[in-house]
Design an enzyme around this catalytic site. Structure first.
Site, short mmCIF file in Angstrom:
data_model
loop_
_atom_site.label_atom_id
_atom_site.label_comp_id
_atom_site.label_asym_id
_atom_site.label_seq_id
_atom_site.Cartn_x
_atom_site.Cartn_y
_atom_site.Cartn_z
N SER A 177 0.77 -3.12 9.89
CA SER A 177 0.56 -2.01 8.79
C SER A 177 -0.27 -2.54 7.55
O SER A 177 -0.33 -3.79 7.28
CB SER A 177 1.95 -1.68 7.81
N TYR A 193 9.52 -2.97 2.77
CA TYR A 193 8.86 -2.92 3.89
C TYR A 193 7.51 -3.91 3.63
O TYR A 193 7.14 -4.34 4.61
CB TYR A 193 8.33 -1.34 3.89
C1 8X3 Z 1 2.48 2.77 7.12
C2 8X3 Z 1 1.75 2.52 5.77
O1 8X3 Z 1 1.06 3.24 3.54
O2 8X3 Z 1 3.18 3.77 4.25
O3 8X3 Z 1 2.95 1.49 7.60
O4 8X3 Z 1 2.55 1.43 3.65
S1 8X3 Z 1 2.14 2.93 4.18
#
Ligand code: 8X3
Length: 254
Positions: free
Chosen positions: A139, A152
């Site tokens: 990502s 995340y």
């Molecule tokens: C997804 C992209 O912008 O939500 O992996 O981090 S973001």
């Protein structure tokens, strides 16, 4: 050695029941690849496997025993030359101060340990093939942190780091290691899961954005990257919609 002709290539895709994983499975099968589609949800996989060339394998990649069982099935069926790790996801948008440790654990298991499990199972096969390919879908959150990204960001930075180390370690085995770093991709499940089922909050992520990427858009990039002659390594591919010049700069209309 398994032939490397484009029409005799075989791939295992994790996270194949929806989103980028499902779109990649459809795309590569349509291009003549034999696709082993791996995910937890049997029903969704069965529907995916109605397409010729897709073989469903129910598996939770966070469980190393289940991944080893998949390795056995894939070995018996002739093996793969390409591994695409898509399984993963985000849970929550809380700050570091407010985050739930359990959410972080889930994100580490799904994004990082799942990737480790498939790599440890399949690297011997990919090395033995002679022209193996690994593509990890990470990502843009794996290289630039943002407020609310917290766990995340941490998980995707880790998966990004694993991918970099792997590229260095596997070059001598002629295993090509690619990383696709998507930005804003409008899929059915990514933001819904992250927002814990709050449909309005999930929809707000894409509000007013002209043409956010679709799962099919990313699948097109993935299919192109893994179909190039083996000595060409696109290495790290960042893919965003034009409207998202950076995580903090998204053009919204209306
Ligand atoms: C997804 C992209 O912008 O939500 O992996 O981090 S973001």
């Amino acid at each position: 050695m398994i032939a490397t002709h484009p029409h005799s290539r075989s791939v295992l895709i994790t996270g194949a029941s929806s989103g980028i994983g499902a779109a990649s499975a459809h795309r590569l099968a349509a291009e003549g690849w034999r696709v082993f589609a791996c995910a937890r949800r049997a029903e969704k996989l069965e529907r995916l496997a109605e397409q010729e060339g897709i073989i469903p394998l129910v598996c939770d990649v966070t469980d190393a025993d289940q991944v080893r069982a998949v390795l056995d099935e894939v070995s018996e069926a002739g093996g793969i030359d390409t591994l695409i790790n898509v399984a993963g996801g985000a849970l929550g948008t809380e700050s570091v101060a407010e985050a739930e440790p359990e959410d972080w654990r889930w994100m580490f298991e799904a994004n990082v340990m799942g990737t480790l499990n498939t790599l440890q199972a399949f690297l011997p096969m990919l090395r033995a093939h002679g022209h193996g390919t690994v593509l990890n879908v990470t990502s843009t959150a794996g290289t630039v942190a943002y407020e609310g990204g917290s766990g995340y960001n941490a998980a995707k930075f880790a998966q990004h780091g694993v991918t970099g180390a792997l590229r260095l370690e596997e070059a001598e085995h002629n295993v090509r290691v690619l990383e696709v770093l998507p930005g804003m991709v409008h899929t059915e499940e990514f933001s819904a899961k992250r927002m814990r089922g709050d449909a309005a909050a999930a929809a707000a992520v894409y509000r007013g954005v002209e043409d956010p990427l679709s799962a099919d858009d990313v699948a097109e990039v993935i299919a192109h990257a893994v179909s190039l002659p083996h000595h060409i390594n696109l290495d790290q591919i960042t893919v965003r919609p034009v409207a998202q010049a950076a995580h903090h700069k998204v053009i919204r209309t209306g």
